[in-house]
Scaffold this active site. Structure first.
Site, short mmCIF file in Angstrom:
data_model
loop_
_atom_site.label_atom_id
_atom_site.label_comp_id
_atom_site.label_asym_id
_atom_site.label_seq_id
_atom_site.Cartn_x
_atom_site.Cartn_y
_atom_site.Cartn_z
N GLY A 26 -15.91 22.60 -41.99
CA GLY A 26 -17.12 22.03 -41.47
C GLY A 26 -18.35 22.87 -41.80
O GLY A 26 -19.46 22.36 -41.94
N LYS A 45 -17.61 27.35 -47.24
CA LYS A 45 -16.86 27.20 -48.48
C LYS A 45 -16.02 28.46 -48.55
O LYS A 45 -16.52 29.56 -48.27
CB LYS A 45 -17.86 27.15 -49.63
CG LYS A 45 -17.24 26.82 -50.96
CD LYS A 45 -18.31 26.68 -52.02
CE LYS A 45 -18.67 25.22 -52.20
NZ LYS A 45 -19.47 25.00 -53.39
N ASP A 61 -8.58 25.03 -30.97
CA ASP A 61 -8.59 24.15 -32.15
C ASP A 61 -7.28 24.31 -32.92
O ASP A 61 -7.27 24.43 -34.15
CB ASP A 61 -9.80 24.46 -33.04
CG ASP A 61 -10.10 23.32 -34.00
OD1 ASP A 61 -9.55 22.21 -33.80
OD2 ASP A 61 -10.86 23.52 -34.96
#
Ligand code: ADP
Length: 587
Positions: free
Chosen positions: A28, A31, A139
């Site tokens: 999100g 890179k 998460d």
């Protein structure tokens, strides 16, 4: 942990120490590129973030860095270094070449109960440790578990983690994480306990491992949330009664009825064929500030002698206490992290070429910053009497926590004052004097006072010679491999889990079939030889998915294969899309 601000040339700093290769993933915010530490040849993953793009999510990155700085565990991805500029943040991470657990699952359709158990025990180990440090991950999903070179799992992505001030028992309010893995209490917006929510996600994850799909799934979020809050899912016929029971105990809608991580450690399903509870304590050295100081102290002492060691210690105590909390070896390893004052001191003491040690691999690896023969000679002249310092450095790394440090001494601030001071390192702690058999090798002190005795000189020369040979060997190892030349034909590769086998033997035919299918699936692509860089776009011109498909030749069996790699986008959507492309291509 060093966070280096090098305005505005952070990227230059990065290139000074790392070779940067291709993109290996993106999330999100970031890179992620493959990199190679030039001096050691160690492969790393470099997570690159533009502050401008991060916007309001900048705090999330800070949270992730802060958490990773504090966590050191065999199943948590290691953060080596952070370089921050005014525009970018670079996180240098332990490289996990095995890719995401997600890709591993889908490549195998689903995992056997035995293989699932191996991975699940590692997940329980990581989470028990993370919780013990006061964090909830929030998460957990197979995309956030990477496989390292030894086929072990490493947990990543701590951007959503929470460390409630009053401890993990305190309730949280923020709803976050991936909907399919989110606990019912979380999506309902209720206050929740982070560790309990993590157990639910682990249940979903366990289901995904054993089944190859999600227990709660729907394209429509409202429907998905309804399914999760009801907590009803179907158990496929291949699940054993033990697996069904464990899943049920973890995916309990009422968090109070859910298993705790503690209960998971020795749950009968987890114990099966192991007969031992999950080992969750960190097997990595704990890099407390104190431990760091000890390591720094020992290191500097070993290589630069008493005076500088004390000076260094003083600096650590009074000014740079913060700077290398994760792993001292990496502080030295990445010399950018040595604060200027210390660099200057090192230089002032005529040691501008210094050796750096890595304690992490148990062996001392000798690294050099451009040593010359003249320096070798100079340092040979400058070597100390080894015996005097023996007790201070012949210390096992694992014993380091036990040691008491000497109180900080008045710093030696200039070269003039830098005289060797014998016995000044004697510590009040007895343990320091214990020389274990293994510790013998470490008793090779290279102080700066100089060798008077020729016998000692010879001995030290021998030691130094072997270090130099080690260094030469190291440098040979470090020589960067030649970049893969572009080949005309498809690459020949071995069967890997992310390669789909076809029944065909003509790579061009396979390539053409895929090329004709991609536009019909609204997949945009660029072609580079036999590699197709594919992307899908969202309504607002944003890339929603990026992945690579590469047609390659397999050796055994001798057929054409298609290597797949997801670079960005939802993992399950990617799975369905690639399955669709490959099945429609009738290969
Ligand atoms: P974000 O925080 O932006 O979501 P992640 O940390 O999840 O980014 O990284 C994105 C992807 O990059 C991962 O899903 C993984 O494929 C790859 N990646 C991240 N860290 C590593 C690593 N240490 N080694 C190998 N690949 C990595």
């Amino acid at each position: 942990m060093p966070v280096e601000r090098t305005e505005p040339r952070g990227a230059d700093e990065l290139h000074k120490y790392y070779e940067i290769y291709e993109t290996i993933g993106s999330g999100g915010f970031a890179k992620v590129k493959l990199g190679r530490h030039i001096l050691t040849g160690e492969m790393v993953a470099i997570k690159i973030m533009n502050k401008k793009d991060l916007g309001d999510d900048l705090p999330r990155v800070k949270v992730e860095i802060e958490a990773m700085k504090n966590l050191s565990h065999q199943h948590v991805c290691r953060l080596y270094q952070v370089i921050e500029t005014s525009t970018q943040i670079f996180m240098v991470l332990e490289y996990c070449p095995g890719g995401e657990l997600f890709d591993y699952i889908i490549a195998k359709d689903r995992l056997s109960e035995e293989e699932t158990r191996v991975f699940f025990r590692q997940i329980v180990s990581a989470i028990a440790y993370v919780h013990s440090q006061g964090y909830a991950h929030r998460d957990l999903k197979p995309e956030n578990l990477l496989i390292d070179a030894d086929h072990n799992l490493k947990l990543i992505d701590f951007g959503l983690c929470a460390r409630p001030k009053g401890g993990l028992g305190y309730e949280l309010m923020t709803c976050c994480g991936s909907p399919a893995y989110a606990a019912p209490e979380l999506i309902q917006g209720k206050a929740y306990i982070g560790s309990e929510a993590d157990v639910w996600s682990m249940g979903v994850l366990l289901f995904a491992l054993l089944c190859g799909y999600l227990p709660f799934d729907d394209d429509n979020c409202v429907v998905l949330y309804r399914k999760i809050t009801r907590g009803k899912y179907d158990n496929p016929h291949w699940l054993s009664p033990g697996s069904i029971l464990l899943l049920n105990q973890m995916m309990q809608v009422d968090p109070k009825r859910r298993l705790s991580v503690r209960q998971l450690l020795d749950h009968p399903w987890v114990l099966k064929e192991y007969n031992s509870p999950v080992e969750w304590h960190s097997r990595r050295p704990v890099f407390s500030p104190k431990h760091t100081q000890i390591c720094c102290y020992r290191y500097i002492h070993k290589h630069f002698g008493n005076i500088l060691a004390i000076y260094f210690l003083f600096m650590l105590y009074h000014e740079f206490n913060y700077f290398c909390r994760i792993c001292p070896s990496y502080c030295f390893h990445h010399t950018t992290t040595l604060p200027e004052t210390i660099k200057n001191t090192v230089q002032a003491l005529n040691c501008e070429k210094y050796y750096l040690c890595s304690y992490t691999k148990k062996k001392v690896k000798m690294l050099s910053l451009g040593r010359t023969a003249a320096h070798h000679r100079q340092e040979r002249r400058d070597r100390d009497k080894t015996r005097e310092n023996k007790e201070n450095i012949a210390v096992q790394e694992k014993d380091a926590e036990k040691f008491l440090l000497p109180p900080p001494h008045t710093p030696v601030s200039s070269k003039k004052n830098a005289r060797p001071a014998k016995n000044v390192l004697t510590t009040p702690n007895q343990n320091v004097n214990a020389v274990s058999p293994k510790g013998k090798n470490r008793s090779r002190s290279l102080d700066m006072a100089g060798l008077e005795d020729s016998g000692k000189k010879k001995r030290a020369g021998k030691v130094f010679g072997s270090l130099e040979r080690g260094l030469d060997k190291m440098i040979t190892m470090l020589t960067p491999s030649k970049r893969r030349a572009l080949r005309d034909g498809p690459r020949k590769i071995k069967v890997q889990y992310n390669v789909t086998l076809t029944s065909q033997t003509n790579p061009d035919q396979v390539l053409n079939q895929i090329l004709s299918i991609l536009p019909t699936k609204n997949v945009d692509f660029t072609q580079k030889g036999y590699t197709l860089k594919c992307r899908t776009w969202g309504d607002f011109g944003k890339v929603t998915m990026a992945f690579e498909l590469e047609v390659c030749l397999l050796q055994r069996p001798e057929v054409v294969g298609i290597r797949r790699q997801r670079l960005k986008g939802d993992a399950w959507v990617y799975k369905h899309l690639v399955e669709d492309i490959l099945s429609t291509s009738s290969i």
